[in-house]
Design a protein around this motif. Structure first.
Motif, PDB file in Angstrom:
ATOM      1  N   PHE A  49     -18.781  -3.426   5.017  1.00 17.30           N
ATOM      2  CA  PHE A  49     -18.059  -2.243   5.469  1.00 17.30           C
ATOM      3  C   PHE A  49     -17.094  -1.739   4.408  1.00 17.30           C
ATOM      4  CE2 PHE A  49     -19.097  -4.616   9.366  1.00 17.30           C
ATOM      5  CZ  PHE A  49     -19.907  -3.687   9.965  1.00 17.30           C
ATOM      6  N   ALA A  50     -16.497  -2.666   3.642  1.00 13.28           N
ATOM      7  CA  ALA A  50     -15.534  -2.273   2.600  1.00 13.28           C
ATOM      8  C   ALA A  50     -16.243  -1.945   1.282  1.00 13.28           C
ATOM      9  CB  ALA A  50     -14.515  -3.390   2.378  1.00 13.28           C
ATOM     10  N   LYS A  51     -17.543  -2.158   1.232  1.00  9.41           N
ATOM     11  CA  LYS A  51     -18.370  -1.915   0.048  1.00  9.41           C
ATOM     12  C   LYS A  51     -17.959  -2.787  -1.147  1.00  9.41           C
ATOM     13  CE  LYS A  51     -20.564   1.619   1.889  1.00  9.41           C
ATOM     14  NZ  LYS A  51     -21.495   1.265   2.862  1.00  9.41           N
ATOM     15  N   THR A  52     -17.304  -3.909  -0.880  1.00 11.50           N
ATOM     16  CA  THR A  52     -16.925  -4.856  -1.930  1.00 11.50           C
ATOM     17  C   THR A  52     -16.672  -6.217  -1.304  1.00 11.50           C
ATOM     18  OG1 THR A  52     -15.402  -5.292  -3.749  1.00 11.50           O
ATOM     19  CG2 THR A  52     -14.463  -4.314  -1.785  1.00 11.50           C
ATOM     20  N   ASP A  53     -16.667  -7.240  -2.137  1.00  7.25           N
ATOM     21  CA  ASP A  53     -16.328  -8.584  -1.668  1.00  7.25           C
ATOM     22  C   ASP A  53     -14.843  -8.616  -1.335  1.00  7.25           C
ATOM     23  OD1 ASP A  53     -16.292 -11.274  -1.093  1.00  7.25           O
ATOM     24  OD2 ASP A  53     -16.326 -11.917  -3.186  1.00  7.25           O
ATOM     25  N   LEU A  54     -14.493  -9.165  -0.195  1.00 12.68           N
ATOM     26  CA  LEU A  54     -13.107  -9.165   0.268  1.00 12.68           C
ATOM     27  C   LEU A  54     -12.184  -9.884  -0.712  1.00 12.68           C
ATOM     28  CD1 LEU A  54     -11.327  -8.286   2.654  1.00 12.68           C
ATOM     29  CD2 LEU A  54     -11.712 -10.516   3.653  1.00 12.68           C
ATOM     30  N   SER A  55     -12.646 -10.990  -1.272  1.00 15.88           N
ATOM     31  CA  SER A  55     -11.786 -11.748  -2.185  1.00 15.88           C
ATOM     32  C   SER A  55     -11.627 -11.048  -3.537  1.00 15.88           C
ATOM     33  CB  SER A  55     -12.326 -13.161  -2.393  1.00 15.88           C
ATOM     34  OG  SER A  55     -13.606 -13.103  -2.966  1.00 15.88           O
ATOM     35  N   ALA A  56     -12.427 -10.023  -3.796  1.00 13.39           N
ATOM     36  CA  ALA A  56     -12.332  -9.306  -5.070  1.00 13.39           C
ATOM     37  C   ALA A  56     -11.339  -8.150  -5.018  1.00 13.39           C
ATOM     38  CB  ALA A  56     -13.715  -8.788  -5.464  1.00 13.39           C
ATOM     39  N   LEU A  57     -10.738  -7.908  -3.873  1.00 14.95           N
ATOM     40  CA  LEU A  57      -9.779  -6.814  -3.753  1.00 14.95           C
ATOM     41  C   LEU A  57      -8.496  -7.166  -4.504  1.00 14.95           C
ATOM     42  CD1 LEU A  57     -10.260  -5.929   0.025  1.00 14.95           C
ATOM     43  CD2 LEU A  57     -11.245  -4.774  -1.956  1.00 14.95           C
ATOM     44  N   VAL A  58      -8.179  -6.348  -5.504  1.00 16.85           N
ATOM     45  CA  VAL A  58      -7.036  -6.611  -6.382  1.00 16.85           C
ATOM     46  C   VAL A  58      -6.311  -5.302  -6.652  1.00 16.85           C
ATOM     47  CG1 VAL A  58      -6.341  -7.440  -8.664  1.00 16.85           C
ATOM     48  CG2 VAL A  58      -8.262  -8.515  -7.502  1.00 16.85           C
ATOM     49  N   VAL A  59      -4.981  -5.378  -6.723  1.00 15.83           N
ATOM     50  CA  VAL A  59      -4.162  -4.242  -7.120  1.00 15.83           C
ATOM     51  C   VAL A  59      -3.446  -4.653  -8.404  1.00 15.83           C
ATOM     52  CG1 VAL A  59      -2.154  -2.837  -6.539  1.00 15.83           C
ATOM     53  CG2 VAL A  59      -3.822  -3.380  -4.788  1.00 15.83           C
ATOM     54  N   ASN A  60      -3.485  -3.767  -9.405  1.00 13.46           N
ATOM     55  CA  ASN A  60      -2.821  -4.057 -10.671  1.00 13.46           C
ATOM     56  C   ASN A  60      -1.533  -3.246 -10.743  1.00 13.46           C
ATOM     57  OD1 ASN A  60      -2.017  -4.121 -13.424  1.00 13.46           O
ATOM     58  ND2 ASN A  60      -4.104  -4.743 -13.952  1.00 13.46           N
ATOM     59  N   ILE A  61      -0.397  -3.959 -10.766  1.00 12.93           N
ATOM     60  CA  ILE A  61       0.912  -3.311 -10.853  1.00 12.93           C
ATOM     61  C   ILE A  61       1.604  -3.818 -12.113  1.00 12.93           C
ATOM     62  CG2 ILE A  61       3.162  -3.007  -9.751  1.00 12.93           C
ATOM     63  CD1 ILE A  61       1.777  -3.426  -7.066  1.00 12.93           C
ATOM     64  N   PHE A  62       1.863  -2.876 -13.047  1.00 14.45           N
ATOM     65  CA  PHE A  62       2.518  -3.204 -14.323  1.00 14.45           C
ATOM     66  C   PHE A  62       1.829  -4.357 -15.051  1.00 14.45           C
ATOM     67  CE2 PHE A  62       6.080  -1.564 -11.651  1.00 14.45           C
ATOM     68  CZ  PHE A  62       6.239  -0.352 -12.308  1.00 14.45           C
ATOM     69  N   GLY A  63       0.520  -4.373 -15.006  1.00 13.64           N
ATOM     70  CA  GLY A  63      -0.244  -5.382 -15.726  1.00 13.64           C
ATOM     71  C   GLY A  63      -0.382  -6.710 -14.998  1.00 13.64           C
ATOM     72  N   VAL A  64       0.086  -6.776 -13.754  1.00 14.87           N
ATOM     73  CA  VAL A  64      -0.011  -8.002 -12.962  1.00 14.87           C
ATOM     74  C   VAL A  64      -1.018  -7.769 -11.841  1.00 14.87           C
ATOM     75  CG1 VAL A  64       1.243  -9.611 -11.490  1.00 14.87           C
ATOM     76  CG2 VAL A  64       2.396  -8.604 -13.465  1.00 14.87           C
ATOM     77  N   ASP A  65      -1.978  -8.682 -11.722  1.00 14.79           N
ATOM     78  CA  ASP A  65      -2.983  -8.583 -10.661  1.00 14.79           C
ATOM     79  C   ASP A  65      -2.438  -9.191  -9.371  1.00 14.79           C
ATOM     80  OD1 ASP A  65      -4.827  -7.388 -12.292  1.00 14.79           O
ATOM     81  OD2 ASP A  65      -5.871  -9.256 -12.788  1.00 14.79           O
TER      82      ASP A  65
END
Length: 151
Positions: A49-65
């Motif tokens: 449903f999310a069209k991606t693996d759930l554990s692969a969801l990442v947000v990059n803020i100021f170079g930090v994942d």
């Protein structure tokens, strides 16, 4: 020193400590099963449903994942573990109480005066507080006496 080891041996061999050790070992093994269930089955289904693996969801803020997908996976693991443990404990409590009889409620030893609402002895025919005659008790005694005489 001998006494110290003797005390340690008594502590380690108590039933509670051994039960706790067994629980931790079984819990660790069970945690691996639940993690596999979430990682290998639930996350891919949610990923459809999310069209991606759930554990692969990442947000990059100021170079930090920030791996919020892994965090969501851990929350799902926790919810499943908590639910399964709840069901197991509830079942064990029901099994433990299966053979036990519920205690019979004790017969009341007091009643309320219908006139002054004070608490009086169950056998009283007159209220010690307001001196009212308790008709219902008097009538019941008369009925019992009449029934005993007629037999």
């Amino acid at each position: 020193m001998k006494k110290f080891f003797q005390e340690f041996k008594e502590f380690a061999m108590r039933g509670n400590v051994i039960d706790l050790a067994v629980g931790v070992i079984i819990g660790g093994a069970f945690q691996k099963i639940v993690s596999s269930l979430v990682d290998d089955m639930i996350s891919p289904i949610i990923g459809l449903f999310a069209k991606t693996d759930l554990s692969a969801l990442v947000v990059n803020i100021f170079g930090v994942d920030i791996r919020y997908g892994s965090f969501l996976t851990a929350i799902i693991n926790f919810i499943i573990m908590a639910f399964v443990i709840f069901v197991i404990v509830k079942t064990l409590n029901k099994i433990a109480s299966f053979g036990k009889h519920k205690p019979e409620p004790e017969a009341p030893t007091t009643k309320k005066c219908p006139f002054c609402q004070s608490e009086i002895d169950i056998k009283a025919v007159r209220c010690p507080h307001c001196t009212s005659v308790l008709e219902d008790v008097k009538d019941e005694k008369e009925e019992k006496e009449t029934a005993a005489v007629s037999k």
